[in-house]
Design a protein around this motif. Structure first.
Motif, PDB file in Angstrom:
ATOM      1  N   ASN A  95      -5.600  21.166  -5.579  1.00 50.84           N
ATOM      2  CA  ASN A  95      -4.241  21.104  -5.040  1.00 50.84           C
ATOM      3  C   ASN A  95      -3.368  22.257  -5.528  1.00 50.84           C
ATOM      4  N   VAL A  96      -4.006  23.391  -5.882  1.00 52.53           N
ATOM      5  CA  VAL A  96      -3.257  24.583  -6.270  1.00 52.53           C
ATOM      6  C   VAL A  96      -3.509  25.685  -5.251  1.00 52.53           C
ATOM      7  N   GLY A  97      -2.639  26.702  -5.266  1.00 56.49           N
ATOM      8  CA  GLY A  97      -2.798  27.801  -4.323  1.00 56.49           C
ATOM      9  C   GLY A  97      -1.971  29.003  -4.736  1.00 56.49           C
ATOM     10  N   ARG A  98      -2.122  30.062  -3.992  1.00 55.34           N
ATOM     11  CA  ARG A  98      -1.387  31.303  -4.262  1.00 55.34           C
ATOM     12  C   ARG A  98       0.111  31.056  -4.149  1.00 55.34           C
ATOM     13  N   GLY A  99       0.868  31.631  -5.089  1.00 55.34           N
ATOM     14  CA  GLY A  99       2.311  31.509  -5.041  1.00 55.34           C
ATOM     15  C   GLY A  99       2.857  30.680  -6.180  1.00 55.34           C
ATOM     16  N   LEU A 100       3.689  29.688  -5.843  1.00 57.51           N
ATOM     17  CA  LEU A 100       4.298  28.806  -6.832  1.00 57.51           C
ATOM     18  C   LEU A 100       3.705  27.410  -6.714  1.00 57.51           C
ATOM     19  N   ASN A 101       3.186  26.898  -7.821  1.00 60.70           N
ATOM     20  CA  ASN A 101       2.625  25.554  -7.882  1.00 60.70           C
ATOM     21  C   ASN A 101       3.622  24.688  -8.633  1.00 60.70           C
ATOM     22  N   ILE A 102       4.136  23.650  -7.966  1.00 61.81           N
ATOM     23  CA  ILE A 102       5.261  22.891  -8.499  1.00 61.81           C
ATOM     24  C   ILE A 102       4.951  21.403  -8.488  1.00 61.81           C
ATOM     25  N   ALA A 103       5.172  20.759  -9.640  1.00 61.09           N
ATOM     26  CA  ALA A 103       5.041  19.307  -9.756  1.00 61.09           C
ATOM     27  C   ALA A 103       6.414  18.731 -10.071  1.00 61.09           C
ATOM     28  N   LEU A 104       6.811  17.725  -9.305  1.00 58.81           N
ATOM     29  CA  LEU A 104       8.056  17.007  -9.541  1.00 58.81           C
ATOM     30  C   LEU A 104       7.716  15.682 -10.216  1.00 58.81           C
ATOM     31  N   VAL A 105       8.419  15.382 -11.295  1.00 58.91           N
ATOM     32  CA  VAL A 105       8.106  14.212 -12.115  1.00 58.91           C
ATOM     33  C   VAL A 105       9.375  13.415 -12.383  1.00 58.91           C
ATOM     34  N   ASN A 106       9.267  12.099 -12.349  1.00 59.81           N
ATOM     35  CA  ASN A 106      10.365  11.231 -12.733  1.00 59.81           C
ATOM     36  C   ASN A 106      10.673  11.445 -14.216  1.00 59.81           C
ATOM     37  N   GLY A 107      11.881  11.856 -14.514  1.00 65.53           N
ATOM     38  CA  GLY A 107      12.227  12.205 -15.885  1.00 65.53           C
ATOM     39  C   GLY A 107      12.341  11.026 -16.819  1.00 65.53           C
TER      40      GLY A 107
ATOM     41  N   ASN B 193       9.401  30.505   3.003  1.00 65.82           N
ATOM     42  CA  ASN B 193      10.304  30.104   1.933  1.00 65.82           C
ATOM     43  C   ASN B 193      11.093  28.849   2.288  1.00 65.82           C
ATOM     44  N   GLU B 194      11.290  28.590   3.569  1.00 62.85           N
ATOM     45  CA  GLU B 194      12.053  27.420   3.993  1.00 62.85           C
ATOM     46  C   GLU B 194      11.368  26.129   3.526  1.00 62.85           C
ATOM     47  N   GLU B 195      10.036  26.118   3.487  1.00 60.45           N
ATOM     48  CA  GLU B 195       9.321  24.939   3.010  1.00 60.45           C
ATOM     49  C   GLU B 195       9.632  24.674   1.536  1.00 60.45           C
ATOM     50  N   LEU B 196       9.748  25.724   0.775  1.00 66.11           N
ATOM     51  CA  LEU B 196      10.088  25.572  -0.638  1.00 66.11           C
ATOM     52  C   LEU B 196      11.519  25.056  -0.793  1.00 66.11           C
ATOM     53  N   LEU B 197      12.426  25.549   0.019  1.00 66.23           N
ATOM     54  CA  LEU B 197      13.810  25.070  -0.036  1.00 66.23           C
ATOM     55  C   LEU B 197      13.890  23.579   0.294  1.00 66.23           C
ATOM     56  N   LYS B 198      13.141  23.140   1.285  1.00 69.07           N
ATOM     57  CA  LYS B 198      13.127  21.718   1.641  1.00 69.07           C
ATOM     58  C   LYS B 198      12.596  20.863   0.498  1.00 69.07           C
ATOM     59  N   PHE B 199      11.747  21.453  -0.311  1.00 67.14           N
ATOM     60  CA  PHE B 199      11.153  20.746  -1.444  1.00 67.14           C
ATOM     61  C   PHE B 199      12.144  20.624  -2.599  1.00 67.14           C
ATOM     62  N   LEU B 200      12.972  21.654  -2.803  1.00 65.43           N
ATOM     63  CA  LEU B 200      13.855  21.712  -3.962  1.00 65.43           C
ATOM     64  C   LEU B 200      15.252  21.161  -3.710  1.00 65.43           C
TER      65      LEU B 200
ATOM     66  N   THR C 280      15.244  14.708 -12.382  1.00 70.14           N
ATOM     67  CA  THR C 280      13.863  15.026 -11.994  1.00 70.14           C
ATOM     68  C   THR C 280      13.353  16.234 -12.777  1.00 70.14           C
ATOM     69  N   LEU C 281      12.192  16.095 -13.392  1.00 74.42           N
ATOM     70  CA  LEU C 281      11.565  17.226 -14.086  1.00 74.42           C
ATOM     71  C   LEU C 281      10.820  18.090 -13.083  1.00 74.42           C
ATOM     72  N   VAL C 282      10.892  19.403 -13.274  1.00 76.93           N
ATOM     73  CA  VAL C 282      10.237  20.364 -12.385  1.00 76.93           C
ATOM     74  C   VAL C 282       9.339  21.249 -13.225  1.00 76.93           C
ATOM     75  N   LEU C 283       8.027  21.180 -12.982  1.00 73.65           N
ATOM     76  CA  LEU C 283       7.055  21.981 -13.729  1.00 73.65           C
ATOM     77  C   LEU C 283       6.453  23.012 -12.773  1.00 73.65           C
ATOM     78  N   VAL C 284       6.500  24.279 -13.165  1.00 71.37           N
ATOM     79  CA  VAL C 284       6.112  25.377 -12.273  1.00 71.37           C
ATOM     80  C   VAL C 284       5.086  26.276 -12.955  1.00 71.37           C
ATOM     81  N   ALA C 285       4.051  26.660 -12.201  1.00 74.20           N
ATOM     82  CA  ALA C 285       3.054  27.622 -12.684  1.00 74.20           C
ATOM     83  C   ALA C 285       2.727  28.586 -11.544  1.00 74.20           C
ATOM     84  N   SER C 286       2.816  29.873 -11.817  1.00 73.61           N
ATOM     85  CA  SER C 286       2.562  30.878 -10.779  1.00 73.61           C
ATOM     86  C   SER C 286       1.072  31.166 -10.645  1.00 73.61           C
TER      87      SER C 286
END
Length: 230
Positions: free
Chosen positions: A99-111, A129-136, A143-149
């Protein structure tokens, strides 16, 4: 005559062996040298295995204090080895989970509970980029946001996307560039910059890999959010 001769030989042999037989009966069977005995003797088992070193969530060197989540982030290495996001010993995103891919890999977690809300990869080279905006945009407070490039995290980033990451506590998002390495943990509603962020620029003079900087690894303990009064 031949039979008598054979009997004499047998009798002589028996008489010659008699002292050795008596000695064996009195002294017991011959014993091996002491050194050989020690080598051949197996040590007695104590019945208990040696203690194993404790294992902590996500491979941390120690457990987190109460009221904290253990986490570990690894960015991708060049465009070959995918990133990894771990929280409280659970793999949220990795190549093994596919479930990873090129770009930004982001997990949203209940804080508050640590439950995974969503995990998604956003292609910042050829994606939208619009898909990322809809996500954020619709994130809830806490909400915790964990990001790995992985590979290229920045080509399609817009000013609005960089601003949203800044509101989550990122200091590096505003200057994130082509093929930079980046790992980050932030939260919706933070007031200060997150202490959980690493960023390495893509630089031809210092890149570890041809065309890419070194991969990043970061682990630690992020505070849980306090539950909201009902």
């Amino acid at each position: 005559m031949r039979l008598a001769g054979a009997l004499r030989v047998a009798l002589v042999a028996a008489v010659a062996a008699l002292p050795w037989l008596v000695a064996a009966l009195l002294l017991g069977p011959p014993r091996a040298p002491l050194v050989l005995q020690r080598l051949l003797t197996r040590p007695e088992s104590s019945g208990t295995a040696p203690p194993r070193p404790p294992r902590h969530p996500c491979g941390l060197s120690r457990s987190c204090p109460p009221g904290h989540f253990a986490f570990r982030l690894l960015s991708g290495a060049a465009n070959v080895i995918g990133p990894r996001i771990c929280l409280e010993g659970r793999e949220l995103m990795s190549s093994g989970k596919n479930n990873v891919g090129r770009g930004l890999n982001i997990a949203l977690v209940n804080g508050v509970s640590g439950a995974l809300i969503a995990a998604q990869a956003f292609d910042m080279w050829a994606g939208d980029n619009e898909e990322l905006l809809k996500f954020l945009r619709p994130l809830h407070e806490g909400t915790l946001v964990l990001v790995a490039s992985y590979d290229d995290p920045a080509t399609k980033l817009t000013d609005e996307t960089r601003r949203l990451f800044g509101e989550l506590g990122s200091a590096a998002a505003k200057e994130l560039g082509f093929r930079d390495s980046w790992v980050f943990v932030g939260a919706k509603g933070v007031q200060d910059r997150s202490p959980f962020e690493q960023h390495v620029r893509n630089s031809r003079s210092s890149n570890k890999y041809e065309g890419w900087p070194e991969a990043l690894e970061m682990g630690g303990c992020v505070p849980r959010r306090a539950p909201q009064p009902s």
